[in-house]
Enzyme design. Structure first.
Site, PDB file in Angstrom:
ATOM      1  N   LYS A  31      27.472  33.650  39.327  1.00 42.62           N
ATOM      2  CA  LYS A  31      28.117  34.949  39.809  1.00 42.62           C
ATOM      3  C   LYS A  31      27.082  36.162  39.916  1.00 42.62           C
ATOM      4  O   LYS A  31      27.214  37.160  40.801  1.00 42.62           O
ATOM      5  CB  LYS A  31      29.129  35.522  38.721  1.00 42.62           C
TER       6      LYS A  31
ATOM      7  N   ARG B  56      38.861  37.683  32.955  1.00 41.67           N
ATOM      8  CA  ARG B  56      38.526  36.226  32.338  1.00 41.67           C
ATOM      9  C   ARG B  56      39.693  35.698  31.575  1.00 41.67           C
ATOM     10  O   ARG B  56      39.578  34.558  30.932  1.00 41.67           O
ATOM     11  CB  ARG B  56      37.333  36.642  31.018  1.00 41.67           C
TER      12      ARG B  56
ATOM     13  N   ARG C  76      17.628  29.387  31.893  1.00 33.18           N
ATOM     14  CA  ARG C  76      17.867  30.465  32.428  1.00 33.18           C
ATOM     15  C   ARG C  76      17.099  31.575  31.610  1.00 33.18           C
ATOM     16  O   ARG C  76      17.018  31.717  30.294  1.00 33.18           O
ATOM     17  CB  ARG C  76      19.434  31.226  32.196  1.00 33.18           C
TER      18      ARG C  76
ATOM     19  N   ARG D 244      18.485  34.383  26.799  1.00 32.03           N
ATOM     20  CA  ARG D 244      19.597  35.257  26.256  1.00 32.03           C
ATOM     21  C   ARG D 244      19.927  34.295  24.942  1.00 32.03           C
ATOM     22  O   ARG D 244      20.064  33.354  24.689  1.00 32.03           O
ATOM     23  CB  ARG D 244      20.783  35.094  27.066  1.00 32.03           C
TER      24      ARG D 244
ATOM     25  N   ARG E  44      31.264  28.459  25.516  1.00 31.74           N
ATOM     26  CA  ARG E  44      31.601  29.288  26.227  1.00 31.74           C
ATOM     27  C   ARG E  44      31.953  28.411  27.666  1.00 31.74           C
ATOM     28  O   ARG E  44      32.861  28.862  28.288  1.00 31.74           O
ATOM     29  CB  ARG E  44      30.295  29.975  26.851  1.00 31.74           C
TER      30      ARG E  44
HETATM   31  P1  AMP Z   1      28.683  37.357  30.622  1.00 30.93           P
HETATM   32  O1  AMP Z   1      27.274  37.849  30.941  1.00 30.93           O
HETATM   33  O2  AMP Z   1      29.464  37.564  31.914  1.00 30.93           O
HETATM   34  O3  AMP Z   1      28.483  35.723  30.545  1.00 30.93           O
HETATM   35  O4  AMP Z   1      29.349  37.656  29.382  1.00 30.93           O
HETATM   36  C1  AMP Z   1      28.763  37.522  28.120  1.00 30.93           C
HETATM   37  C2  AMP Z   1      29.686  37.632  26.998  1.00 30.93           C
HETATM   38  O5  AMP Z   1      30.238  38.913  27.105  1.00 30.93           O
HETATM   39  C3  AMP Z   1      30.993  36.476  26.991  1.00 30.93           C
HETATM   40  O6  AMP Z   1      30.408  35.306  26.671  1.00 30.93           O
HETATM   41  C4  AMP Z   1      31.977  37.172  26.194  1.00 30.93           C
HETATM   42  O7  AMP Z   1      31.468  37.352  24.823  1.00 30.93           O
HETATM   43  C5  AMP Z   1      31.868  38.939  26.772  1.00 30.93           C
HETATM   44  N1  AMP Z   1      32.492  39.159  27.970  1.00 30.93           N
HETATM   45  C6  AMP Z   1      31.959  39.509  29.294  1.00 30.93           C
HETATM   46  N2  AMP Z   1      33.052  39.858  30.100  1.00 30.93           N
HETATM   47  C7  AMP Z   1      34.136  39.563  29.247  1.00 30.93           C
HETATM   48  C8  AMP Z   1      35.628  39.785  29.486  1.00 30.93           C
HETATM   49  N3  AMP Z   1      36.033  40.040  30.649  1.00 30.93           N
HETATM   50  N4  AMP Z   1      36.489  39.457  28.767  1.00 30.93           N
HETATM   51  C9  AMP Z   1      36.195  39.344  27.386  1.00 30.93           C
HETATM   52  N5  AMP Z   1      34.664  39.076  26.849  1.00 30.93           N
HETATM   53  C10 AMP Z   1      33.850  39.486  27.927  1.00 30.93           C
END
Ligand code: AMP
Length: 213
Positions: free
Chosen positions: A13, A88, A127, A160, A171
């Site tokens: 994404k 999400r 990654r 990360r 996740r």
């Molecule tokens: P990402 O970089 O999009 O994979 O997001 C990393 C982490 O941020 C996720 O595993 C969640 O803990 C938190 N996070 C990001 N976006 C959301 C969302 N829309 N709702 C809840 N938690 C989020």
């Protein structure tokens, strides 16, 4: 162009959103990046979010609604946006719909980036981000020359915190349970387009352009 990208962690994404942002001059809104910035800034909220994120769980819908409402009120979204990582959950999808209704700017398309779990695992465990340029790299898929370009310039390949195998499993489970139902949500509203998100970045991007055209 107002787009939501849906896809499991590692579906690409962020990579595709960045390409589309550069091409179409509309902002990528990554809630994950916004939360990581709050963590790095060490705010009280950032400190609370840190442990949730490190465990691979989701930050609460209430907090996310506050963050996204503020962001969508910024002037740079006037021409559109690419939402990467939001919504999400079912509640977040409803909140977003309501928010966009109030703004009079409904969503155009939700794009599902479809990719199988074996590929996801390699993408996530491999990654890395170059500390100098922010470029996304992968120890399995990037060329040695690409990796060297970062390290030879004095950069570090950052892994990360939440890209280790145990957290990745959580996740992916969270995605299946809480986010995958959004596919049905957007399909029912005739807003869903699905693209095959396996293959080269450029090939996937071509499919993405077709989906948004
Ligand atoms: P990402 O970089 O999009 O994979 O997001 C990393 C982490 O941020 C996720 O595993 C969640 O803990 C938190 N996070 C990001 N976006 C959301 C969302 N829309 N709702 C809840 N938690 C989020």
């Amino acid at each position: 162009m107002r787009i939501v990208l849906i896809g499991a962690p590692g579906s690409g994404k962020g990579t595709q959103a960045k390409k589309l942002m550069a091409d179409r001059n509309i902002p990528q809104i990554s809630t994950g990046d916004m939360l990581r910035e709050a963590v790095a800034a060490g705010t009280r909220f950032g400190q609370q979010a840190k442990s949730i994120m490190e465990a691979g769980n989701l930050v609460s819908d209430d907090i996310m609604l506050g963050i996204i409402s503020e962001r969508l009120a910024q002037p740079d979204v006037a021409e559109g946006f690419i939402l990467d990582g939001f919504p999400r959950t079912g509640q977040q999808a409803l909140d977003l719909e309501e928010l966009l209704d109030q703004l009079g700017t409904p969503l155009d398309t939700a794009i599902l980036m479809d990719v199988d779990s074996e590929v996801l695992m390699k993408r996530l465990t491999g990654r890395r981000t170059c500390s100098l340029t922010g470029k996304l790299l992968n120890v399995y898929f990037s060329t040695q020359a690409e990796l060297d370009e970062c390290t030879n310039a004095g950069g570090e390949l950052i892994h990360r915190e939440d890209d280790n195998e145990e957290v990745i499993r959580t996740r992916l489970d969270v995605y299946r349970q809480q986010t995958e139902p959004l596919v049905e949500f957007y399909a029912r509203r005739n807003q869903l387009k699905t693209i095959d998100a396996d293959g080269s970045i450029d090939a996937i991007y071509e499919r993405m352009l077709e989906a948004v055209s």
